[in-house]
Design a protein around this motif. Structure first.
Motif, short mmCIF file in Angstrom:
data_model
loop_
_atom_site.label_atom_id
_atom_site.label_comp_id
_atom_site.label_asym_id
_atom_site.label_seq_id
_atom_site.Cartn_x
_atom_site.Cartn_y
_atom_site.Cartn_z
N ALA A 472 0.93 -1.22 -0.15
CA ALA A 472 0.72 0.11 -0.24
C ALA A 472 0.75 1.06 -0.07
CB ALA A 472 -0.89 0.00 1.45
N ARG A 473 2.20 1.21 0.61
CA ARG A 473 3.07 2.50 0.61
C ARG A 473 3.38 3.12 -0.46
NH1 ARG A 473 5.59 1.35 6.51
NH2 ARG A 473 3.82 2.19 8.29
N THR A 474 4.10 1.47 -1.53
CA THR A 474 4.73 1.22 -2.68
C THR A 474 3.60 2.45 -3.55
OG1 THR A 474 5.74 0.21 -2.66
CG2 THR A 474 5.65 0.40 -4.20
N ALA A 475 2.37 2.22 -3.65
CA ALA A 475 1.15 2.16 -4.52
C ALA A 475 0.94 3.51 -4.45
CB ALA A 475 -0.20 1.29 -4.15
N PHE A 476 0.80 4.10 -2.66
CA PHE A 476 0.67 5.75 -2.33
C PHE A 476 1.99 6.58 -3.32
CE2 PHE A 476 1.27 9.11 0.50
CZ PHE A 476 -0.15 9.45 0.08
N ASP A 477 3.35 6.31 -3.26
CA ASP A 477 3.82 6.53 -3.33
C ASP A 477 3.93 7.01 -4.84
OD1 ASP A 477 5.19 7.56 -0.82
OD2 ASP A 477 6.89 5.70 -0.70
N HIS A 478 3.55 5.94 -5.80
CA HIS A 478 2.98 6.19 -7.14
C HIS A 478 2.40 7.18 -7.59
CE1 HIS A 478 4.81 1.74 -7.77
NE2 HIS A 478 5.32 2.50 -7.98
N GLY A 479 1.30 7.56 -6.42
CA GLY A 479 0.10 8.50 -6.85
C GLY A 479 0.99 9.85 -6.43
N VAL A 480 0.98 9.86 -4.80
CA VAL A 480 2.46 11.09 -5.10
C VAL A 480 3.62 11.61 -6.50
CG1 VAL A 480 4.43 12.15 -3.85
CG2 VAL A 480 2.29 10.68 -2.56
N ILE A 481 3.87 10.72 -6.70
CA ILE A 481 4.72 10.95 -8.30
C ILE A 481 3.86 11.85 -9.27
CG2 ILE A 481 6.25 10.12 -9.96
CD1 ILE A 481 6.63 8.27 -8.02
N ALA A 482 2.24 10.69 -9.61
CA ALA A 482 1.17 11.62 -10.52
C ALA A 482 1.01 12.55 -10.07
CB ALA A 482 0.54 9.96 -10.63
N THR A 483 0.10 12.99 -8.56
CA THR A 483 -0.30 14.35 -8.22
C THR A 483 0.69 15.20 -8.48
OG1 THR A 483 -1.45 13.40 -6.98
CG2 THR A 483 -1.40 15.04 -6.81
N SER A 484 2.19 15.02 -8.26
CA SER A 484 3.39 16.30 -8.64
C SER A 484 3.67 16.35 -9.47
CB SER A 484 4.70 15.68 -7.64
OG SER A 484 4.57 15.25 -6.05
N ILE A 485 3.52 15.86 -10.49
CA ILE A 485 3.73 16.08 -12.10
C ILE A 485 2.51 18.00 -12.23
CG2 ILE A 485 3.49 15.56 -14.12
CD1 ILE A 485 5.10 12.77 -13.69
#
Length: 507
Positions: A472-485
């Protein structure tokens, strides 16, 4: 040349000690309303454990306040112009405190959402009144620019400090304490407001326009609710219908404002580049700020595993930078074009999001603190200048309506920050979450809802729980990357807008 520039040039009146005392009093509701927008960020994990909201309810707990507030701001700003801005401010403060007390003791997610909506109702009476009163208190352009910069800095800092305040309170008290702070903050306003703040209103307001008020509410409320629905559920019929209703109501509102003799809003102002550009910069800046806080506060607690108070302290440097930026930019624009100052500042905010996107899963706590400081540098300057430019584009009699539009942009930014960026984060999280084989079905369902749900069910569940939490933490960080872009693109758009519309607006 703007209306207020002619007035100030003809008869500049410098404010005295009483006016600056009034500013101090008017900053109290500003700080409170802005803190209330983001203070929940650190409280969400505890609220999730206590009330067990669904993912949709969790977003509504955050957004109900801003949705209602954004829906009513234009109507309340117009009402303040008519009945008296100070009167409406004091009524709103009383109701805000009472509704906050109800929220503090809400036993269910549904009742908490309802209480948050009530807080939004009274919050809508506070913000247009405070900024409009500044327009009538400070007649000298330079003094007013400093006063508005302090006001805008308080607003931005309140939003940024909300998680810190929440973190400090949650380290020692129940989550309801984040709402109870409204009571001691608003008492000085109720006592000192009548003594330091003179009443002001539009001297020739014209008749009340109930049709125009209703159309403004349908347009703003429908748009906010529709965007939220589409972000949460995709292209579903309800979301499309809400946006369609908002579009029709908005068109009818503009059409009506162009035809009535005494419009509640001069829509012709949107043809003034300074006015429309400042509003858009305001909107985009707040989307970036609230979206950043939404996911970073969760990352610090649920990915880094930090205690709530320690996580809150990570944001302190950024808050200090935001304060300094908002105040120092007033001196900078005496020598530098305001539009250029805003562009340069927003460049730092663009770098903040770019930094998070580049580092991705490798971002450290120090990296987050640095990114927030860069973000605060740009947001502090942009908010201080954009609010001043909105206010100086209108005559003093219409200060309430103009202030309401500025605050509408702010509140829509708060809604969109959590709805669009938060919705994007949730979508990427769910799409990339790989539930480990053999995970209990109930645990898997909880993990698919939110990262907080995954951590809650995974802790203490042995090796299977640890694997689920890590996934879940790995998936969340993927979301953070997309959101940061996405956040970086928003900042780029804000920079282009400032460059095209705000240059040449200095003294």
């Amino acid at each position: 040349m703007t209306h207020d520039t002619r007035i100030d040039a003809a008869a500049p009146q410098r404010a005295g000690a009483r006016a600056w005392g009034a500013l101090a009093v008017l900053m109290l509701p500003v700080l409170l309303v802005s803190i209330d927008i983001t203070a929940l960020n650190f409280a969400l994990p505890e609220i999730a454990r206590s009330l067990q909201p669904t993912a949709s309810q969790q977003l509504w707990i955050v957004d109900a306040y801003s949705l209602v507030l954004a829906t009513l701001l234009v109507a309340m700003g117009n009402l303040g112009d008519r009945v008296g801005r100070r009167r409406l401010l004091l009524i709103g403060a009383t109701g805000f405190a009472a509704a906050s007390a109800l929220a503090a003791f809400a036993p269910t997610a549904e009742l908490l959402i309802a209480a948050r909506a009530a807080i939004g109702l009274f919050g809508a009476t506070l913000m247009p009144a405070t900024l409009a009163l500044l327009r009538t208190i400070f007649l000298d352009r330079r003094q007013r620019r400093l006063a508005v910069a302090i006001w805008a800095t308080a607003f931005s800092v309140g939003s940024a400090a909300g998680p810190i305040v929440g973190g400090v309170l949650l380290a020692h008290f129940h989550w309801g304490s984040i709402f109870l702070i409204a009571v001691p903050v608003l008492v000085p306003l109720l006592v000192l407001g009548p003594l330091l703040v003179d009443e002001s209103r539009d001297p020739a307001p014209g008749p009340i326009d109930p049709v125009g008020i209703l159309l403004s509410m349908l347009a703003l409320g429908g748009l906010a609710a529709g965007v939220k629905e589409l972000a949460s559920h995709g292209l579903d019929p309800l979301g499309v219908a809400l946006v369609a209703v908002a579009a029709v109501a908005g068109w009818l509102f503009v059409r009506r404002m162009r035809r009535v003799a005494a419009p509640m809003l001069d829509v012709g102002l949107f043809r003034v580049p300074q006015f429309g550009g400042a509003l858009l910069v305001n909107l985009l800046s707040v989307i970036a700020l609230t979206g950043f806080l939404f996911f970073v506060t969760q990352h610090l607690q649920l990915v880094e595993g930090m205690e709530v108070l320690d996580a809150a302290l990570v944001l302190v440097p950024g808050v200090l930078v935001m304060i300094a930026s908002g105040l120092l930019v007033v001196r900078v624009v005496r020598r530098v074009d305001p539009g250029i100052a805003v562009v340069v500042g927003l460049g730092a905010s663009l770098a903040a999001y770019g930094m998070l996107a580049a580092l991705g899963e490798d971002v450290s706590v120090a990296g987050i603190a640095t990114a927030f400081a860069l973000l605060g540098l740009g947001i502090g300057a942009a908010e201080a200048i954009s609010n001043d430019l909105v206010l100086t584009a209108v005559p003093p009699a219409k200060a309430g309506a103009a202030s309401a539009l500025s605050e509408t942009a702010y509140e829509f930014g708060a809604v969109l920050g959590t709805t669009l960026l938060g919705g994007m984060l949730t979508a990427v999280y769910r799409a990339t979450l790989v539930v480990p084989a053999g995970t209990d079905a109930a645990m898997a369902d909880a993990a698919r809802e939110t990262l907080g749900g995954a951590v809650a069910v995974g802790e203490g569940a042995g090796a299977a729980g640890e694997r689920l939490v890590e996934a879940a933490r790995t998936a969340f960080d993927h979301g953070v990357i997309a959101t940061s872009i996405a956040g970086a693109l928003l900042m780029l758009l804000a920079m282009v807008t400032a460059w095209r519309t705000l240059r040449g607006t200095g003294d």
